[in-house]
Design a protein around this motif. Structure first.
Motif, PDB file in Angstrom:
ATOM      1  N   PHE A   1      65.442  51.124  35.809  1.00  0.00           N
ATOM      2  CA  PHE A   1      66.330  51.541  34.784  1.00  0.00           C
ATOM      3  C   PHE A   1      67.417  52.104  35.814  1.00  0.00           C
ATOM      4  N   ARG A   2      68.369  50.837  36.073  1.00  0.00           N
ATOM      5  CA  ARG A   2      69.550  51.304  37.081  1.00  0.00           C
ATOM      6  C   ARG A   2      70.739  50.539  36.401  1.00  0.00           C
TER       7      ARG A   2
ATOM      8  N   ARG B   1      78.814  51.888  36.620  1.00  0.00           N
ATOM      9  CA  ARG B   1      78.953  51.589  37.918  1.00  0.00           C
ATOM     10  C   ARG B   1      77.974  51.262  38.803  1.00  0.00           C
ATOM     11  N   TYR B   2      78.371  50.426  39.744  1.00  0.00           N
ATOM     12  CA  TYR B   2      77.192  50.157  40.686  1.00  0.00           C
ATOM     13  C   TYR B   2      77.960  50.444  41.962  1.00  0.00           C
ATOM     14  N   GLY B   3      77.613  51.651  42.942  1.00  0.00           N
ATOM     15  CA  GLY B   3      78.403  51.860  43.995  1.00  0.00           C
ATOM     16  C   GLY B   3      79.473  52.396  43.298  1.00  0.00           C
ATOM     17  N   ASP B   4      80.753  52.137  44.106  1.00  0.00           N
ATOM     18  CA  ASP B   4      81.837  52.650  43.538  1.00  0.00           C
ATOM     19  C   ASP B   4      82.644  51.489  42.797  1.00  0.00           C
ATOM     20  N   ARG B   5      81.849  50.223  42.437  1.00  0.00           N
ATOM     21  CA  ARG B   5      82.785  49.398  41.683  1.00  0.00           C
ATOM     22  C   ARG B   5      82.180  49.521  40.090  1.00  0.00           C
ATOM     23  N   ALA B   6      82.976  49.613  39.468  1.00  0.00           N
ATOM     24  CA  ALA B   6      82.726  49.489  37.860  1.00  0.00           C
ATOM     25  C   ALA B   6      82.414  48.344  37.261  1.00  0.00           C
ATOM     26  N   ALA B   7      80.882  47.888  36.997  1.00  0.00           N
ATOM     27  CA  ALA B   7      80.647  46.616  36.418  1.00  0.00           C
ATOM     28  C   ALA B   7      81.315  46.488  34.965  1.00  0.00           C
ATOM     29  N   VAL B   8      81.142  47.638  34.437  1.00  0.00           N
ATOM     30  CA  VAL B   8      81.714  47.706  32.926  1.00  0.00           C
ATOM     31  C   VAL B   8      82.754  48.945  33.180  1.00  0.00           C
TER      32      VAL B   8
ATOM     33  N   THR C   1      78.565  34.247  26.138  1.00  0.00           N
ATOM     34  CA  THR C   1      78.772  32.980  26.620  1.00  0.00           C
ATOM     35  C   THR C   1      79.801  32.815  27.686  1.00  0.00           C
ATOM     36  N   HIS C   2      79.789  31.532  28.471  1.00  0.00           N
ATOM     37  CA  HIS C   2      80.970  31.134  29.180  1.00  0.00           C
ATOM     38  C   HIS C   2      81.502  29.961  28.401  1.00  0.00           C
ATOM     39  N   TYR C   3      80.988  29.654  27.406  1.00  0.00           N
ATOM     40  CA  TYR C   3      81.653  28.456  26.664  1.00  0.00           C
ATOM     41  C   TYR C   3      82.344  28.692  25.448  1.00  0.00           C
TER      42      TYR C   3
ATOM     43  N   GLY D   1      83.408  35.517  28.816  1.00  0.00           N
ATOM     44  CA  GLY D   1      84.051  35.942  30.173  1.00  0.00           C
ATOM     45  C   GLY D   1      83.304  35.183  31.123  1.00  0.00           C
ATOM     46  N   PRO D   2      84.083  34.937  32.214  1.00  0.00           N
ATOM     47  CA  PRO D   2      83.718  34.388  33.484  1.00  0.00           C
ATOM     48  C   PRO D   2      82.381  35.031  34.291  1.00  0.00           C
ATOM     49  N   ASN D   3      81.795  34.484  35.284  1.00  0.00           N
ATOM     50  CA  ASN D   3      80.753  35.425  35.967  1.00  0.00           C
ATOM     51  C   ASN D   3      81.172  36.509  36.383  1.00  0.00           C
ATOM     52  N   GLY D   4      80.680  37.673  36.534  1.00  0.00           N
ATOM     53  CA  GLY D   4      80.680  38.830  36.753  1.00  0.00           C
ATOM     54  C   GLY D   4      81.769  39.797  36.029  1.00  0.00           C
ATOM     55  N   ALA D   5      81.885  39.183  34.761  1.00  0.00           N
ATOM     56  CA  ALA D   5      82.903  39.942  33.930  1.00  0.00           C
ATOM     57  C   ALA D   5      82.126  41.397  33.382  1.00  0.00           C
ATOM     58  N   GLY D   6      80.757  41.185  33.515  1.00  0.00           N
ATOM     59  CA  GLY D   6      80.283  42.470  32.814  1.00  0.00           C
ATOM     60  C   GLY D   6      79.477  42.220  31.690  1.00  0.00           C
ATOM     61  N   LYS D   7      79.341  41.097  31.248  1.00  0.00           N
ATOM     62  CA  LYS D   7      78.803  40.864  30.031  1.00  0.00           C
ATOM     63  C   LYS D   7      77.371  41.199  29.986  1.00  0.00           C
ATOM     64  N   SER D   8      76.614  40.677  31.055  1.00  0.00           N
ATOM     65  CA  SER D   8      75.234  41.131  30.882  1.00  0.00           C
ATOM     66  C   SER D   8      74.815  42.566  31.098  1.00  0.00           C
ATOM     67  N   THR D   9      75.722  43.226  32.061  1.00  0.00           N
ATOM     68  CA  THR D   9      75.572  44.737  32.152  1.00  0.00           C
ATOM     69  C   THR D   9      75.851  45.483  30.630  1.00  0.00           C
ATOM     70  N   THR D  10      76.871  44.969  29.890  1.00  0.00           N
ATOM     71  CA  THR D  10      77.198  45.460  28.564  1.00  0.00           C
ATOM     72  C   THR D  10      75.944  45.265  27.800  1.00  0.00           C
TER      73      THR D  10
ATOM     74  N   PRO E   1      67.086  37.791  27.108  1.00  0.00           N
ATOM     75  CA  PRO E   1      67.627  37.867  28.414  1.00  0.00           C
ATOM     76  C   PRO E   1      68.356  36.635  28.890  1.00  0.00           C
ATOM     77  N   GLN E   2      69.190  36.912  29.923  1.00  0.00           N
ATOM     78  CA  GLN E   2      69.841  35.726  30.605  1.00  0.00           C
ATOM     79  C   GLN E   2      68.884  34.741  31.606  1.00  0.00           C
ATOM     80  N   GLU E   3      67.885  35.642  32.044  1.00  0.00           N
ATOM     81  CA  GLU E   3      66.937  34.942  32.970  1.00  0.00           C
ATOM     82  C   GLU E   3      65.618  34.650  32.003  1.00  0.00           C
TER      83      GLU E   3
HETATM   84  N1  LIG Z   1      71.671  45.626  39.673  1.00  0.00           N
HETATM   85  C1  LIG Z   1      72.865  45.254  40.284  1.00  0.00           C
HETATM   86  N2  LIG Z   1      73.447  45.959  41.342  1.00  0.00           N
HETATM   87  C2  LIG Z   1      74.599  46.093  41.778  1.00  0.00           C
HETATM   88  N3  LIG Z   1      75.713  45.194  41.156  1.00  0.00           N
HETATM   89  C3  LIG Z   1      75.368  44.596  40.277  1.00  0.00           C
HETATM   90  C4  LIG Z   1      74.061  44.819  39.357  1.00  0.00           C
HETATM   91  N4  LIG Z   1      74.113  44.064  38.203  1.00  0.00           N
HETATM   92  C5  LIG Z   1      75.350  43.697  38.326  1.00  0.00           C
HETATM   93  N5  LIG Z   1      76.079  43.956  39.014  1.00  0.00           N
HETATM   94  C6  LIG Z   1      77.806  43.700  39.416  1.00  0.00           C
HETATM   95  O1  LIG Z   1      78.297  43.871  38.293  1.00  0.00           O
HETATM   96  C7  LIG Z   1      79.075  42.824  37.986  1.00  0.00           C
HETATM   97  C8  LIG Z   1      79.143  42.566  36.425  1.00  0.00           C
HETATM   98  O2  LIG Z   1      77.835  41.781  36.730  1.00  0.00           O
HETATM   99  P1  LIG Z   1      77.329  41.167  35.071  1.00  0.00           P
HETATM  100  O3  LIG Z   1      76.090  40.416  35.532  1.00  0.00           O
HETATM  101  O4  LIG Z   1      77.352  42.090  33.999  1.00  0.00           O
HETATM  102  O5  LIG Z   1      78.190  39.854  35.010  1.00  0.00           O
HETATM  103  P2  LIG Z   1      78.316  38.773  33.856  1.00  0.00           P
HETATM  104  O6  LIG Z   1      79.447  38.898  33.098  1.00  0.00           O
HETATM  105  O7  LIG Z   1      77.094  38.764  32.966  1.00  0.00           O
HETATM  106  O8  LIG Z   1      78.243  37.521  34.688  1.00  0.00           O
HETATM  107  P3  LIG Z   1      77.277  35.795  34.591  1.00  0.00           P
HETATM  108  O9  LIG Z   1      78.369  35.490  33.556  1.00  0.00           O
HETATM  109  O10 LIG Z   1      77.389  35.530  35.868  1.00  0.00           O
HETATM  110  O11 LIG Z   1      76.258  36.461  34.066  1.00  0.00           O
HETATM  111  C9  LIG Z   1      79.025  41.899  38.925  1.00  0.00           C
HETATM  112  O12 LIG Z   1      80.048  42.287  39.971  1.00  0.00           O
HETATM  113  C10 LIG Z   1      77.692  42.261  39.630  1.00  0.00           C
HETATM  114  O13 LIG Z   1      77.833  41.520  40.906  1.00  0.00           O
END
Ligand SMILES: Nc1ncnc2c1ncn2[C@@H]1O[C@H](COP(=O)(O)OP(=O)(O)OP(=O)(O)O)[C@@H](O)[C@H]1O
Ligand SMILES: [Mg+2]
Lengths: 263, 363
Positions: free
Chosen positions: A262-263, B69-76, B249-251, B93-102, B140-142
């Motif tokens: 859960f992270r 946040r992951y570290g000091d970067r905000a994923a969302v 989606t990316h599409y 949104g593109p790769n890394g936009a934060g979709k999966s995290t949301t 899930p995505q995977e």
């Molecule tokens: N477990 C994690 N630890 C560290 N950073 C993470 C983790 N999960 C995601 N991130 C970072 O958070 C940001 C958003 O990632 P996320 O997977 O939400 O993007 P996404 O929009 O789903 O991209 P994609 O289209 O590639 O699936 C990225 O920069 C990613 O590197």
């Protein structure tokens, strides 16, 4: 039904059943090594080496002295394998935990379900061995000599639970599968050799004092006591020792796993 | 609200043929109504819509200032959105936009660092995880399927998590195998299935608990066009049954085709929100002249030539995009300078929206 620690038994059972479903496919591949390994030790050492030890050990035939310890180690191995390599593969490569966690199941339910399954595996190893030595006892090689032995399956479950939880704790801490080589060579192997299975622990200076802090020593003591009907206070102490360690780990493992997932 | 539901509350709805009789159809079944007896004869009730408060039962998901946040970067990074029940809602949104995290925060696989997230009326805190997850379906995505098991075995294993047993379990699994069109392959190990079929197994698994909300993270990535279309049809069918669907989606074509509303995410933030058509209308001129120009000098010449004729422009590697109200006018302007063999005129789409908002392409 909920257990303390917010463990939902229905969810745990679902996890248990997925492992059982998977096991059904390959059970004959798994059950044979389970059976052979401790029996080979018993024959090789008990009958082979035992021949040169006519005076036996602590007033028993060597084979009778040896067998209960092997039973404990069989349970240890069954449980350990399940919560080390198998659990790691399910958790990381198969991403099965992510799938479980997307259902109403929580990580503590999953850990408990895996634990129940590991106990069953430990009992398969241990009870098969118990049956073998009981049959041998019927045919003159007196190994299991006391009705207290009826408690052995319960104790094998406790031993299995304890080692399953120790394995889960290790698994929850590692990121690469290669680190299990340490768990096996620097933890399980020394336990196997120095926990009083093959010779009394006081062979080495302070052997008893050190062994008291390790889990297999207690497991061996309980199996031996029940097999031979030498039921002592210190043997019950060992039961308590294992129960306490298991209960503590039952709380620690979900906490560790939650931090991982859960992270 | 259905007649049945009113009856349960102790109201009699009367004769559907009576002149005063009204049925209220609400998309996805918004329940935010107060039911009151008016006291008039013949028997009559008043339905008053309650205001859309934070715990509005008409809302499936609501986020305010949602941050992870992951570290000091905000994923969302402080996103706001509201998804209504019955809605088909997209995150583009593109790769890394934060979709999966949301998505992971919604399906409770990732903690919320900051802000408020409510899912189906529950605050997203550990105490309500079980309650939320029991009403949610997740794809899930995977791929995370037991490769050695068959589709049927996987559904059997996972049905236990939703308390399905006996006859109910058998019918549910049969329904889902039929819905996902997996009946022919239900006895093959998952390892032998194609990507499209594996996705369908995942979707069937996600639907076991008869969820109110289905969350799908890039369900069509890696599928061929035919498998994608087949999956779209399934999702549309689900949406028509009233399931709230949230997908990433990316599409662009996918988002345009499927979503009632969507948000565009980039670098952890929502950069636009609306219906597909509304987003296009609001953000870009309707027509685009797209020219492939590998040489930088030629690109500069074109830029100068178009001048204010183009209402907006984007340069993307070797492509130049000029936007305007009238595609033909753009093309005529080009012909004043040179031929148009490498050019085409098209209507603006969500990709153009994305480009205009972020200055870079999707994916
Ligand atoms: N477990 C994690 N630890 C560290 N950073 C993470 C983790 N999960 C995601 N991130 C970072 O958070 C940001 C958003 O990632 P996320 O997977 O939400 O993007 P996404 O929009 O789903 O991209 P994609 O289209 O590639 O699936 C990225 O920069 C990613 O590197
Ligand atoms: Mg993603």
């Amino acid at each position: 039904m909920r257990l303390p620690g917010d463990i939902d038994l229905r969810m745990a059972f679902a996890v248990f059943m997925r492992n059982a479903t998977d096991y059904r496919r390959t059970w004959w591949l798994n059950i044979l090594p389970n059976f052979f390994e401790p029996v080979l030790y018993l024959l090789g050492l008990g009958i082979g080496l035992g021949y040169y030890m006519r005076e036996g050990l602590e007033g028993k035939d060597f084979i009778a002295w040896l067998a209960p310890g092997l039973m404990a180690s069989a349970a240890m191995n069954g449980a350990s394998f399940e919560t080390t390599y198998n659990m790691f593969v399910r958790m990381t490569f198969a991403k099965l935990y992510d799938a479980y966690l997307a259902t109403p199941a929580q990580i503590q339910d999953i850990a408990f379900g895996e634990l129940l399954w590991a106990i069953v595996r430990a009992m398969m190893y241990g009870v098969v061995f118990l049956i073998v030595v009981s049959v041998m006892s019927l045919f003159g090689t007196s190994i299991v000599t006391s009705p207290w032995a009826l408690l052995l399956p319960v104790m094998l479950a406790l031993i299995g639970a304890m080692f399953a939880l120790i394995g889960q704790l290790y698994t929850s801490c590692i990121r690469v599968i290669d680190l299990y080589s340490f768990y096996y060579t620097l933890w399980l192997t020394p336990l196997f050799l120095f926990s009083g299975i093959f010779y009394p622990v006081d062979r080495f200076a302070h052997g008893e004092e050190i062994a008291w802090f390790t889990p297999l020593y207690h497991a061996v003591r309980v199996c031996r006591g029940l097999s031979h009907g030498e039921v002592t206070t210190s043997m019950w102490g060992s039961v308590v020792w294992m129960a306490v360690v298991s209960l503590v780990l039952l709380r620690v493992v979900p906490w560790r796993l939650r931090r991982r997932f859960f992270r | 609200m259905s007649r049945l539901a009113l009856r349960e509350e102790g109201f009699e709805c009367g004769d559907p043929a009576a002149p005063w009789y009204r049925t209220v159809h609400i998309r996805g079944g918004v329940l935010g109504f107060r039911v009151r007896e008016s006291g008039k004869q013949p028997f009559e009730i008043q339905l008053t819509m309650t205001s859309r408060m934070a715990d509005d039962p008409g809302l499936a998901i609501e986020a305010r200032g949602l941050t992870k946040r992951y570290g000091d970067r905000a994923a969302v990074d402080g996103v706001d959105f509201r998804i209504e029940r019955g809605e088909f809602f997209g995150f583009l949104g593109p790769n890394g936009a934060g979709k999966s995290t949301t998505m992971r925060m919604i399906y409770r696989a990732t903690p919320v660092d900051d802000g408020v997230l409510r899912v189906l009326g529950h605050e997203a805190i550990p105490q309500s995880d079980r309650a939320i997850k029991s009403r949610l379906g997740v794809v899930p995505q995977e791929y995370n399927l037991d490769e050695r098991m068959t589709a049927r075995e996987i559904l059997e294993v996972f049905s236990r998590f939703y308390g399905l047993r006996g006859e109910a379990r058998r019918t549910r699994i049969a329904e889902l195998l039929e819905f996902a069109e997996l009946e022919d392959r239900q006895a093959s190990p998952v390892a032998e299935l194609s990507g499209g079929l594996k996705r369908r197994v995942q979707i069937a698994r996600g639907l076991l608990g008869d969820p109110d909300v289905l969350v799908l993270d890039e369900p069509t990535t890696g599928l061929d066009p035919r498998a994608r279309r087949a999956l779209w049809d399934k999702l549309i069918a689900l949406g028509e049954r009233g399931t709230t669907i949230v997908l990433t989606t990316h599409y662009m074509d996918e988002a345009e085709k499927l979503c009632d509303r969507l948000v565009v995410m980039d670098e952890g933030k929502i950069v636009a929100e609306g219906t597909p058509a509304g987003l296009i209308a609001d953000n870009v001129p309707p027509q685009v002249l797209e020219i492939v120009v590998p040489e930088a000098a030629e690109r500069r010449r074109l830029h100068e030539h178009f001048g204010p004729v183009a209402l907006a422009r984007v340069e993307l590697a070797d492509r130049l995009l000029f936007y305007g109200a009238d595609g033909e006018a753009l093309l005529r302007r080009l012909f004043e300078l040179r031929d148009g063999t490498d050019a085409r005129v098209r209507s603006a789409n969500l990709e153009d929206v994305f480009l205009s908002l972020t200055g870079h392409g999707l994916s």
